[in-house]
Design a protein around this motif. Structure first.
Motif, PDB file in Angstrom:
ATOM      1  N   ILE A 274      30.470  -7.175  -4.225  1.00 42.98           N
ATOM      2  CA  ILE A 274      30.876  -6.419  -5.414  1.00 42.98           C
ATOM      3  C   ILE A 274      32.033  -7.107  -6.126  1.00 42.98           C
ATOM      4  CG2 ILE A 274      31.921  -4.247  -6.180  1.00 42.98           C
ATOM      5  CD1 ILE A 274      30.304  -2.869  -3.946  1.00 42.98           C
ATOM      6  N   GLN A 275      33.016  -7.583  -5.361  1.00 41.29           N
ATOM      7  CA  GLN A 275      34.165  -8.242  -5.981  1.00 41.29           C
ATOM      8  C   GLN A 275      33.758  -9.532  -6.691  1.00 41.29           C
ATOM      9  OE1 GLN A 275      37.305  -6.862  -6.166  1.00 41.29           O
ATOM     10  NE2 GLN A 275      37.464  -8.523  -7.683  1.00 41.29           N
ATOM     11  N   GLN A 276      32.846 -10.278  -6.102  1.00 45.42           N
ATOM     12  CA  GLN A 276      32.368 -11.508  -6.750  1.00 45.42           C
ATOM     13  C   GLN A 276      31.647 -11.200  -8.057  1.00 45.42           C
ATOM     14  OE1 GLN A 276      30.024 -13.330  -3.684  1.00 45.42           O
ATOM     15  NE2 GLN A 276      31.790 -14.238  -2.637  1.00 45.42           N
ATOM     16  N   LEU A 277      30.886 -10.127  -8.064  1.00 48.25           N
ATOM     17  CA  LEU A 277      30.193  -9.740  -9.294  1.00 48.25           C
ATOM     18  C   LEU A 277      31.189  -9.308 -10.371  1.00 48.25           C
ATOM     19  CD1 LEU A 277      27.212  -7.718  -7.786  1.00 48.25           C
ATOM     20  CD2 LEU A 277      27.068  -9.910  -8.970  1.00 48.25           C
ATOM     21  N   LEU A 278      32.197  -8.554  -9.977  1.00 47.90           N
ATOM     22  CA  LEU A 278      33.211  -8.139 -10.932  1.00 47.90           C
ATOM     23  C   LEU A 278      33.988  -9.333 -11.490  1.00 47.90           C
ATOM     24  CD1 LEU A 278      34.601  -4.941  -9.142  1.00 47.90           C
ATOM     25  CD2 LEU A 278      33.158  -5.012 -11.179  1.00 47.90           C
TER      26      LEU A 278
ATOM     27  N   ASP B 239      17.237  -5.203  12.310  1.00 45.39           N
ATOM     28  CA  ASP B 239      17.700  -6.096  11.241  1.00 45.39           C
ATOM     29  C   ASP B 239      19.143  -5.850  10.815  1.00 45.39           C
ATOM     30  OD1 ASP B 239      15.240  -7.356  11.159  1.00 45.39           O
ATOM     31  OD2 ASP B 239      14.426  -5.928   9.718  1.00 45.39           O
ATOM     32  N   GLY B 240      19.914  -5.196  11.655  1.00 52.43           N
ATOM     33  CA  GLY B 240      21.347  -5.062  11.423  1.00 52.43           C
ATOM     34  C   GLY B 240      21.718  -4.504  10.072  1.00 52.43           C
ATOM     35  N   ALA B 241      22.432  -5.328   9.282  1.00 51.30           N
ATOM     36  CA  ALA B 241      22.953  -4.884   7.989  1.00 51.30           C
ATOM     37  C   ALA B 241      21.842  -4.602   6.984  1.00 51.30           C
ATOM     38  CB  ALA B 241      23.915  -5.926   7.430  1.00 51.30           C
ATOM     39  N   LEU B 242      20.625  -5.119   7.230  1.00 45.49           N
ATOM     40  CA  LEU B 242      19.514  -4.900   6.302  1.00 45.49           C
ATOM     41  C   LEU B 242      18.833  -3.551   6.502  1.00 45.49           C
ATOM     42  CD1 LEU B 242      17.826  -8.433   6.362  1.00 45.49           C
ATOM     43  CD2 LEU B 242      19.399  -7.496   4.638  1.00 45.49           C
ATOM     44  N   PHE B 243      19.136  -2.880   7.610  1.00 40.74           N
ATOM     45  CA  PHE B 243      18.516  -1.585   7.888  1.00 40.74           C
ATOM     46  C   PHE B 243      18.850  -0.604   6.776  1.00 40.74           C
ATOM     47  CE2 PHE B 243      18.843   2.716   9.672  1.00 40.74           C
ATOM     48  CZ  PHE B 243      17.545   2.871  10.132  1.00 40.74           C
ATOM     49  N   HIS B 244      17.837   0.157   6.353  1.00 44.23           N
ATOM     50  CA  HIS B 244      18.046   1.044   5.204  1.00 44.23           C
ATOM     51  C   HIS B 244      17.073   2.220   5.280  1.00 44.23           C
ATOM     52  CE1 HIS B 244      20.202   1.513   1.477  1.00 44.23           C
ATOM     53  NE2 HIS B 244      19.097   1.798   0.817  1.00 44.23           N
ATOM     54  N   TYR B 245      17.430   3.289   4.615  1.00 40.93           N
ATOM     55  CA  TYR B 245      16.522   4.425   4.512  1.00 40.93           C
ATOM     56  C   TYR B 245      15.439   4.112   3.490  1.00 40.93           C
ATOM     57  CZ  TYR B 245      19.841   5.147   0.686  1.00 40.93           C
ATOM     58  OH  TYR B 245      20.652   4.959  -0.406  1.00 40.93           O
ATOM     59  N   SER B 246      14.335   4.834   3.560  1.00 37.99           N
ATOM     60  CA  SER B 246      13.248   4.632   2.614  1.00 37.99           C
ATOM     61  C   SER B 246      13.499   5.438   1.344  1.00 37.99           C
ATOM     62  CB  SER B 246      11.912   5.047   3.234  1.00 37.99           C
ATOM     63  OG  SER B 246      11.857   6.455   3.398  1.00 37.99           O
ATOM     64  N   SER B 247      12.790   5.085   0.290  1.00 34.79           N
ATOM     65  CA  SER B 247      12.897   5.845  -0.963  1.00 34.79           C
ATOM     66  C   SER B 247      12.466   7.292  -0.745  1.00 34.79           C
ATOM     67  CB  SER B 247      12.035   5.202  -2.049  1.00 34.79           C
ATOM     68  OG  SER B 247      12.427   3.874  -2.292  1.00 34.79           O
ATOM     69  N   GLY B 248      11.431   7.480   0.082  1.00 34.58           N
ATOM     70  CA  GLY B 248      10.940   8.828   0.344  1.00 34.58           C
ATOM     71  C   GLY B 248      11.977   9.707   1.005  1.00 34.58           C
ATOM     72  N   MET B 249      12.733   9.129   1.950  1.00 33.15           N
ATOM     73  CA  MET B 249      13.753   9.911   2.640  1.00 33.15           C
ATOM     74  C   MET B 249      14.807  10.406   1.666  1.00 33.15           C
ATOM     75  SD  MET B 249      17.091   9.709   3.846  1.00 33.15           S
ATOM     76  CE  MET B 249      17.986  10.824   4.918  1.00 33.15           C
ATOM     77  N   GLN B 250      15.280   9.519   0.776  1.00 31.81           N
ATOM     78  CA  GLN B 250      16.324   9.947  -0.149  1.00 31.81           C
ATOM     79  C   GLN B 250      15.775  10.909  -1.201  1.00 31.81           C
ATOM     80  OE1 GLN B 250      18.624   6.927  -2.179  1.00 31.81           O
ATOM     81  NE2 GLN B 250      20.378   8.290  -2.310  1.00 31.81           N
ATOM     82  N   ALA B 251      14.512  10.771  -1.553  1.00 36.24           N
ATOM     83  CA  ALA B 251      13.901  11.724  -2.482  1.00 36.24           C
ATOM     84  C   ALA B 251      13.850  13.113  -1.862  1.00 36.24           C
ATOM     85  CB  ALA B 251      12.503  11.258  -2.869  1.00 36.24           C
ATOM     86  N   VAL B 252      13.553  13.197  -0.572  1.00 41.42           N
ATOM     87  CA  VAL B 252      13.559  14.480   0.128  1.00 41.42           C
ATOM     88  C   VAL B 252      14.971  15.054   0.147  1.00 41.42           C
ATOM     89  CG1 VAL B 252      13.252  15.602   2.373  1.00 41.42           C
ATOM     90  CG2 VAL B 252      11.536  13.986   1.542  1.00 41.42           C
ATOM     91  N   MET B 253      15.963  14.205   0.407  1.00 45.69           N
ATOM     92  CA  MET B 253      17.352  14.656   0.408  1.00 45.69           C
ATOM     93  C   MET B 253      17.750  15.182  -0.969  1.00 45.69           C
ATOM     94  SD  MET B 253      19.070  14.420   3.306  1.00 45.69           S
ATOM     95  CE  MET B 253      20.774  14.175   2.796  1.00 45.69           C
ATOM     96  N   LEU B 254      17.308  14.506  -2.008  1.00 43.05           N
ATOM     97  CA  LEU B 254      17.600  14.963  -3.363  1.00 43.05           C
ATOM     98  C   LEU B 254      16.999  16.342  -3.606  1.00 43.05           C
ATOM     99  CD1 LEU B 254      18.662  14.420  -6.255  1.00 43.05           C
ATOM    100  CD2 LEU B 254      16.455  13.366  -6.744  1.00 43.05           C
TER     101      LEU B 254
ATOM    102  N   ILE C 107      27.506  -1.585   9.130  1.00 42.26           N
ATOM    103  CA  ILE C 107      27.611  -2.964   9.598  1.00 42.26           C
ATOM    104  C   ILE C 107      27.904  -3.932   8.460  1.00 42.26           C
ATOM    105  CG2 ILE C 107      26.380  -4.829  10.778  1.00 42.26           C
ATOM    106  CD1 ILE C 107      24.755  -2.707  12.225  1.00 42.26           C
ATOM    107  N   GLY C 108      27.261  -3.735   7.335  1.00 38.87           N
ATOM    108  CA  GLY C 108      27.420  -4.686   6.237  1.00 38.87           C
ATOM    109  C   GLY C 108      28.462  -4.285   5.208  1.00 38.87           C
ATOM    110  N   GLU C 109      29.400  -3.409   5.592  1.00 38.45           N
ATOM    111  CA  GLU C 109      30.365  -2.907   4.614  1.00 38.45           C
ATOM    112  C   GLU C 109      31.247  -4.021   4.055  1.00 38.45           C
ATOM    113  OE1 GLU C 109      33.779   0.581   4.218  1.00 38.45           O
ATOM    114  OE2 GLU C 109      32.823   0.172   6.152  1.00 38.45           O
ATOM    115  N   GLU C 110      31.774  -4.886   4.923  1.00 36.86           N
ATOM    116  CA  GLU C 110      32.660  -5.946   4.458  1.00 36.86           C
ATOM    117  C   GLU C 110      31.934  -6.927   3.556  1.00 36.86           C
ATOM    118  OE1 GLU C 110      36.018  -7.905   3.677  1.00 36.86           O
ATOM    119  OE2 GLU C 110      35.854  -6.020   4.798  1.00 36.86           O
ATOM    120  N   LYS C 111      30.724  -7.263   3.918  1.00 27.97           N
ATOM    121  CA  LYS C 111      29.933  -8.170   3.087  1.00 27.97           C
ATOM    122  C   LYS C 111      29.633  -7.540   1.729  1.00 27.97           C
ATOM    123  CE  LYS C 111      25.628 -10.817   3.050  1.00 27.97           C
ATOM    124  NZ  LYS C 111      24.371 -11.133   3.792  1.00 27.97           N
ATOM    125  N   SER C 112      29.354  -6.247   1.736  1.00 24.84           N
ATOM    126  CA  SER C 112      29.073  -5.548   0.485  1.00 24.84           C
ATOM    127  C   SER C 112      30.291  -5.545  -0.435  1.00 24.84           C
ATOM    128  CB  SER C 112      28.634  -4.109   0.781  1.00 24.84           C
ATOM    129  OG  SER C 112      28.421  -3.383  -0.398  1.00 24.84           O
TER     130      SER C 112
END
Length: 427
Positions: free
Chosen positions: A108-112, A343-358, A99-104
């Motif tokens: 990034i471009q503004q930061l660059l 929360d739409g574009a704010l939805f995210h995985y937890s740190s624990g989930m990605q640690a398990v994936m790692l 959902i938030g791909e365009e905003k992201s």
């Protein structure tokens, strides 16, 4: 050829030739041969013909029955060994939409481009600038290059952010690359003697991922956790005074970039609750946090690794799939209504989930501790926090862990070529 017999008038009549007829009909022949073979009676001949027909019909029938039996066995085998239920194609399609791909991309471009006009970006930039002793300036103006030191950091920041943004896409085979991107640098730091050929293939024999749930206080898993070859801890959770519950061994500290952002405000960017020699693996929550990474990476004695953005995208899709599935099954609402509930574009995985994936990517066996909740337990074992973040869908993540433990259900978006290791979850 049999010889012809002479009639009284001197003419010759040919004797019929039965040499090519089946043996049964040869026996039934009514013609006399010269060696005085007795002819078969006409009443017996139909009986033998009928017998032959019965044998033929019985042969065909037995073959048909046999084939039917084999087919039924094959069908029963297919029923008992049928493939696991397939993934929902509609959910896969929705989960693949960011959902938030365009905003992201704009961020990034503004930061660059050096544009830090937004309040959040400006605060981060001010902290960064103070760290390298360059205060002052108008918050509404873009960054200015004021010294060789600033310029060097600025170039490092843009390079790292650009590379990260360029790689940020979906790649299902990224799980097979985690040993090279994470384990190999850690082995080099720990001076592990590995062959160059298999250094990117060999995994840790066993890994423990230690979550921060308050349910850990109900068990004494400390010694069991420390018995694993590799131990992953989350977001700098304390171990002092909790060793019997959570152990004391730490191989890496897995954090989100918000943790590093807080560490960047400290003198020397100190972010080592487990000691300065413990490596940190971090995933980026906001692109602006690469400012903190650029500064802190220069002062860290141990490796400070950023997860591959392709790995981040994979984790995001998996969690969203399980969240969409749970939302539809529990509420009966349409998929279009999911965004407003999470929360739409704010939805995210937890740190624990990605640690398990790692851990799935770098370990032969994975044990999960401290994941789950109880009405009587705190949200974190080391704090007084009880409320959960609406940013995450923990119930959906628990369903994901359950499928990993089951081991027979397909996991969405992960390449079929990747073999998921055995997973045990301790509650």
């Amino acid at each position: 050829m049999p010889k012809s017999s002479e009639q009284k008038d001197g003419s010759e009549t040919e004797t019929p030739n039965f040499c090519c007829i089946d043996s049964f009909t040869h026996l039934a022949s009514s013609t006399k041969s010269k060696n005085n073979t007795f002819p078969m009676k006409r009443t017996v001949r139909p009986f033998f013909i009928l017998l032959i027909l019965l044998v033929f019909v019985a042969t065909l029938t037995s073959r048909a029955i046999l084939r039917k039996g084999i087919l039924s066995i094959e069908l029963e085998t297919r029923v008992f060994t049928r493939d696991p239920p397939s993934l929902n194609s509609t959910l896969l399609k929705y989960a693949a939409v960011e959902i938030g791909e365009e905003k992201s991309r704009q961020e990034i471009q503004q930061l660059l481009d050096g544009n830090f006009a937004s309040q959040a970006r400006h605060r981060t930039f001010v902290s960064w600038r103070r760290f390298i002793h360059h205060d002052g300036g108008d918050r509404n103006l873009p960054a200015t290059l004021r010294s060789p030191l600033f310029y060097r950091y600025w170039l490092d920041f843009r390079r790292v952010l650009h590379d990260w943004a360029r790689k940020r896409r979906f790649q299902p085979g990224i799980m097979s690359e985690l040993t090279r991107s994470v384990k190999v640098p850690l082995d080099r730091y720990n001076k592990v003697n590995t062959n160059a050929v298999d250094s990117g293939e060999k995994k840790y024999s066993s890994c423990a991922v230690v979550g921060n749930s308050g349910i850990l206080l109900n068990r004494n898993y400390g010694s069991l956790i420390d018995a694993h070859e590799f131990v992953i801890r989350l977001n700098n959770a304390r171990v002092d005074n909790y060793e019997s519950k959570v152990g004391k061994k730490t191989s890496i500290s897995f954090v989100n970039s918000n943790i590093l952002h807080l560490c960047a405000r400290r003198s020397g960017c100190f972010c080592h609750p487990y000691g300065p020699n413990v490596p940190i693996v971090m995933y980026i929550c906001q692109a602006v946090h690469f400012l903190d990474y650029t500064v802190c990476n220069a002062s860290h004695k141990s490796p400070l690794l950023v997860t591959d953005p392709r790995f981040d995208v994979l984790c995001s899709r998996i969690v969203k799939y399980y969240s969409l599935k749970r939302f539809v099954e529990e509420t009966g609402k349409s998929l279009e209504q999911w965004s407003s509930a999470h929360d739409g574009a704010l939805f995210h995985y937890s740190s624990g989930m990605q640690a398990v994936m790692l851990a799935l990517g770098i370990c032969d066996k994975v044990s999960i501790f401290g994941f789950g909740k109880s009405s009587s337990a705190k949200h974190h074992y080391h704090t007084n926090q009880k409320a959960e973040l609406h940013l995450h869908d923990y119930e959906a993540e628990y369903a994901f862990y359950s499928d990993l433990v089951d081991g027979r259900k397909p996991i969405p978006f992960i390449s079929e070529k990747f073999k998921i290791p055995p997973v045990v979850m301790y509650r």
